[in-house]
Design a protein around this motif. Structure first.
Motif, PDB file in Angstrom:
ATOM      1  N   THR A  98      36.297 -10.952  58.340  1.00 22.16           N
ATOM      2  CA  THR A  98      36.499 -11.481  56.970  1.00 22.16           C
ATOM      3  C   THR A  98      35.834 -12.664  56.848  1.00 22.16           C
ATOM      4  O   THR A  98      35.891 -13.299  57.682  1.00 22.16           O
ATOM      5  CB  THR A  98      37.583 -11.182  56.016  1.00 22.16           C
ATOM      6  OG1 THR A  98      37.387 -11.519  54.874  1.00 22.16           O
ATOM      7  CG2 THR A  98      38.560 -11.909  56.955  1.00 22.16           C
TER       8      THR A  98
ATOM      9  N   ARG B 108      38.111 -10.365  50.307  1.00 27.59           N
ATOM     10  CA  ARG B 108      36.910 -10.081  51.077  1.00 27.59           C
ATOM     11  C   ARG B 108      36.932  -9.608  52.395  1.00 27.59           C
ATOM     12  O   ARG B 108      36.805 -10.048  53.541  1.00 27.59           O
ATOM     13  CB  ARG B 108      36.322 -11.545  51.261  1.00 27.59           C
ATOM     14  CG  ARG B 108      35.619 -12.200  50.151  1.00 27.59           C
ATOM     15  CD  ARG B 108      35.058 -13.696  50.555  1.00 27.59           C
ATOM     16  NE  ARG B 108      35.948 -14.442  50.574  1.00 27.59           N
ATOM     17  CZ  ARG B 108      35.572 -15.926  50.889  1.00 27.59           C
ATOM     18  NH1 ARG B 108      34.618 -16.185  51.515  1.00 27.59           N
ATOM     19  NH2 ARG B 108      36.457 -16.788  50.596  1.00 27.59           N
ATOM     20  N   TRP B 109      37.300  -8.341  52.237  1.00 22.58           N
ATOM     21  CA  TRP B 109      37.341  -7.358  53.569  1.00 22.58           C
ATOM     22  C   TRP B 109      35.921  -7.172  53.923  1.00 22.58           C
ATOM     23  O   TRP B 109      35.158  -6.656  52.953  1.00 22.58           O
ATOM     24  CB  TRP B 109      37.890  -5.908  53.025  1.00 22.58           C
ATOM     25  CG  TRP B 109      39.426  -6.257  52.990  1.00 22.58           C
ATOM     26  CD1 TRP B 109      40.372  -6.178  51.920  1.00 22.58           C
ATOM     27  CD2 TRP B 109      40.458  -6.159  53.984  1.00 22.58           C
ATOM     28  NE1 TRP B 109      41.710  -6.416  52.033  1.00 22.58           N
ATOM     29  CE2 TRP B 109      41.859  -6.423  53.447  1.00 22.58           C
ATOM     30  CE3 TRP B 109      40.545  -6.065  55.272  1.00 22.58           C
ATOM     31  CZ2 TRP B 109      42.901  -6.528  54.156  1.00 22.58           C
ATOM     32  CZ3 TRP B 109      41.733  -6.318  56.023  1.00 22.58           C
ATOM     33  CH2 TRP B 109      42.929  -6.429  55.411  1.00 22.58           C
TER      34      TRP B 109
END
Length: 211
Positions: free
Chosen positions: A143, A195-196
């Motif tokens: 990430t 925010r994967w």
């Protein structure tokens, strides 16, 4: 030696990614900034020094043991401290690009003992094993976010799954499964800003976070 009676604490520990790759001067700057960032995140969330033990140094990280009081519920740590710390680290990285910081963070709770050297006990063993789990390290690598959080299965069951304000159960992924003290422990991983990145993590795929 007399073993003290156990006392209940919420366990918050952080570890800096790739700290061993930095020289000693860079490590000194990193530690200075790390302590300031964690302290500021606590203060901005309404947690003062009288509500936790002094920070305990872990070389490339630190440990905070928080007292069980009504002013510091676990929902405050999950819904305020963690997102605040993530925001502060992102701001730090924008301001000091030469000393970037990315963190693994763990939250757990349980009985802790103290002796003249340091706190100890199974609750700390579980927290540190979760923090150092390969799946958590890999999640941070996959990430662009400044921080990845792992919580214990106990914390997920008692707090997160109930969907209290500011805490989205869907944003936590069951990604850690390890054995500590003869029992299986589960860890749920969360990226505060969502925010994967869809990359494989120990045989699992990380789907985009739910909006």
């Amino acid at each position: 030696m007399i073993i003290t009676q156990p006392v209940y604490r919420t366990v918050l520990a952080v570890d800096v990614e790739n700290s061993t790759a930095r020289n000693n001067r860079a490590k000194g700057l990193l530690r200075h900034h790390l302590y300031d960032l964690v302290a500021e995140a606590l203060v901005l969330s309404g947690i003062g020094v009288r509500q936790h033990d002094p920070f305990i140094d872990r070389g490339d990280g630190l440990l905070v043991l928080i007292y069980p009081c009504d002013q510091v519920p676990k929902t405050l740590l999950l819904g305020a401290v963690i997102p605040t710390l993530s925001r502060l680290v992102a701001q730090h990285n924008a301001r000091y690009p030469a000393v970037p910081i990315r963190l693994r963070v763990v939250l757990h709770a349980g009985e802790v003992h103290y002796d003249p050297r340091a706190p100890f006990g199974e609750a700390l063993d579980i927290a540190f094993r979760l923090l150092d789990a390969p799946a958590v390290k890999e999640a941070l690598r996959h990430t662009t976010a400044p921080l990845v959080l792992v919580i214990s299965g106990e914390l997920y069951r008692s707090v997160v799954r109930h969907g209290y304000p500011g805490i989205d159960p869907i944003a936590f992924r069951p990604m850690v499964h390890l054995r500590v003290a003869g029992a299986w422990q589960f860890g749920w991983v969360h990226v505060p800003d969502g925010r994967w990145i869809a990359r494989p993590v120990t045989g699992r795929s990380i789907p985009p976070a739910a909006s």
